[in-house]
Motif scaffolding. Structure first.
Motif, short mmCIF file in Angstrom:
data_model
loop_
_atom_site.label_atom_id
_atom_site.label_comp_id
_atom_site.label_asym_id
_atom_site.label_seq_id
_atom_site.Cartn_x
_atom_site.Cartn_y
_atom_site.Cartn_z
N ILE A 170 95.13 39.67 -9.20
CA ILE A 170 94.10 39.34 -9.05
C ILE A 170 93.63 37.79 -9.52
O ILE A 170 94.04 37.15 -10.42
CB ILE A 170 93.22 40.08 -10.36
CG1 ILE A 170 93.91 41.77 -10.29
CG2 ILE A 170 91.82 40.24 -10.24
CD1 ILE A 170 93.23 42.59 -11.37
N HIS A 171 92.93 37.20 -8.65
CA HIS A 171 92.23 36.06 -8.58
C HIS A 171 91.01 36.14 -9.44
O HIS A 171 89.99 36.83 -8.98
CB HIS A 171 91.96 35.39 -7.31
CG HIS A 171 91.57 33.73 -7.39
ND1 HIS A 171 91.96 32.78 -6.46
CD2 HIS A 171 90.81 33.05 -8.39
CE1 HIS A 171 91.46 31.85 -7.00
NE2 HIS A 171 90.63 32.11 -8.09
N ALA A 172 90.99 35.48 -10.81
CA ALA A 172 90.18 35.93 -11.59
C ALA A 172 88.73 35.09 -11.40
O ALA A 172 88.04 34.60 -12.28
CB ALA A 172 90.61 35.45 -13.22
N ARG A 173 88.39 35.09 -10.19
CA ARG A 173 87.06 34.35 -9.76
C ARG A 173 86.53 35.09 -8.70
O ARG A 173 87.08 35.71 -7.93
CB ARG A 173 87.26 33.01 -9.02
CG ARG A 173 87.27 31.57 -10.28
CD ARG A 173 87.12 30.46 -9.36
NE ARG A 173 87.36 29.41 -10.17
CZ ARG A 173 88.51 28.59 -10.39
NH1 ARG A 173 89.93 28.96 -9.89
NH2 ARG A 173 88.50 27.45 -11.11
N LYS A 174 85.01 35.11 -8.84
CA LYS A 174 84.51 35.89 -7.65
C LYS A 174 84.44 34.98 -6.47
O LYS A 174 84.58 33.81 -6.79
CB LYS A 174 82.96 36.06 -8.01
CG LYS A 174 82.00 36.58 -7.18
CD LYS A 174 80.50 36.33 -7.42
CE LYS A 174 80.13 37.62 -8.43
NZ LYS A 174 78.78 37.98 -8.71
N ALA A 175 84.29 35.43 -5.22
CA ALA A 175 84.09 34.54 -4.17
C ALA A 175 82.77 34.75 -3.55
O ALA A 175 82.31 35.81 -3.59
CB ALA A 175 85.04 34.91 -2.95
N TRP A 176 82.32 33.48 -3.26
CA TRP A 176 80.87 33.53 -2.55
C TRP A 176 81.11 33.16 -0.87
O TRP A 176 81.49 32.22 -0.82
CB TRP A 176 79.93 32.52 -3.15
CG TRP A 176 79.52 32.73 -4.51
CD1 TRP A 176 80.11 32.48 -5.61
CD2 TRP A 176 78.37 33.61 -4.80
NE1 TRP A 176 79.25 33.01 -6.84
CE2 TRP A 176 78.28 33.66 -6.23
CE3 TRP A 176 77.34 34.19 -3.87
CZ2 TRP A 176 77.40 34.51 -6.97
CZ3 TRP A 176 76.51 34.95 -4.58
CH2 TRP A 176 76.57 34.91 -6.06
#
Length: 348
Positions: A170-176
């Motif tokens: 899990i990449h711990a950022r949201k993607a826009w």
């Protein structure tokens, strides 16, 4: 592979898949610095494997093991066929990309935009599992666009677990997906490590690894106190010397510093010269190898000259491995790295 690694070390350290960076030459270099790190290919689109130059896309040095193949796609049939083809190449893991936010990936309806359709991703994972002889894993974000990660991530993970995913990174950022470039998507959305840690606490029997913004092995050790695995990207690439401390971290659970002083730099030089010779003899160029080496001597006296030599000389037509020897000679290897101010540390 996951069961064996967890049995041996209890945790997994990985170098993240990075488009245009983690090619076979990069992975060969990284393997010289760590025996235990799990290495990932760049994302390769399933269509490219089915219709493109398979040998060029999938071949690699046996020295790279353990190495995982990351696939991109949203069609179960194509992904299954790509998995079947890749089986002949002996990868240790097949990973599905559900995190890349680039325009090119979105136009193919895969990568991070798949976070919007967990049912489809579950079908893809199940189809890949059906034909794979090695673990099938997923690398995702905590959400995209207006999704509320705390609301959508638990359900997404449940779907992946139900489909049989062997591990989830899990990449711990949201993607826009609109308004931010891929580079900005690696830096601007805030990190939410606590959410990812909570997912692990709520899923104690499922392998969950964490990625995003991890700058050094000290931070990696902190995450490993909670997570099953930790994955570094830019930090491991731009300051590859830190990988020399990975084996100690995996074997003893902690590392006091990035152990660049413990590297046999002359052995590394000779190994990379021999490897580059083989690449050139097979039709490649020196720069294909040396472009991944420019960050080796972060903090050393002579590092700037090292980078200059590789950047300027290795790209010249006909450049040979003597360029590597000259670059290494410019560095004060015995002096070791100097302490770096906190604000200059690389983000991973």
């Amino acid at each position: 592979m996951y069961a064996d690694a967890l049995k041996q070390h209890g945790k997994i350290f990985a170098v993240a898949p990075m488009i245009d960076w983690t090619d076979r030459h990069c992975r060969f270099l990284h393997r010289q610095l760590s025996r235990h790190a799990l290495l990932y290919t760049e994302m390769i689109v399933a269509d490219a494997i089915i219709h493109g130059p398979r040998e060029r896309l999938l071949s690699y040095s046996p020295a790279e093991h353990p190495v995982a193949l990351q696939l991109g796609g949203s069609d179960a049939g194509k992904l299954s066929e790509a998995v079947r083809i890749a089986a002949d190449y002996g990868y240790d893991e097949i990973n599905l990309n559900v995190g890349c936010p680039s325009d090119r990936v979105q136009s193919g309806t895969f990568g991070a935009c798949l976070m919007r359709d967990p049912a489809l991703v579950a079908d893809l994972v199940a189809a890949m599992k059906q034909v794979s002889t090695v673990p099938v894993t997923v690398k995702c974000r905590i959400g995209v666009d207006d999704q509320e990660p705390a609301e959508v991530l638990p359900g997404f993970l449940d779907r992946m677990i139900g489909a049989g995913a062997d591990a989830i990174w899990i990449h711990a950022r949201k993607a826009w997906l609109q308004g931010l470039s891929p580079k900005e998507n690696r830096e601007i959305p805030p990190l939410d490590y606590e959410l990812v840690h909570r997912m692990k606490r709520e899923n104690p029997d499922v392998f969950l690894g964490i990625n995003g913004g991890i700058a050094d092995l000290g931070q990696a050790a902190g995450h490993l106190a909670v997570m099953d695995g930790v994955m570094l990207g830019r930090a491991a690439y731009q300051n590859a010397g830190l990988l020399a401390g990975v084996d100690e971290l995996m074997e003893f659970g902690a590392v006091e510093k990035t152990r660049t002083a413990d590297i046999d730099w002359l052995k590394l030089r000779d190994t990379m010269m021999a490897y580059a010779d083989e690449v050139i003899a097979s039709g490649g160029r020196l720069h294909h190898v040396t472009r991944h080496m420019v960050g080796l001597f972060q903090g050393f006296a002579g590092a700037r000259r090292f980078r200059q030599i590789l950047s300027a000389e290795a790209t010249r037509p006909g450049a040979g491995v003597e360029v590597i020897a000259a670059a290494f000679a410019a560095v004060d290897i015995d002096g070791g790295p100097r302490a770096q101010p906190e604000e200059k540390r690389l983000a991973g």
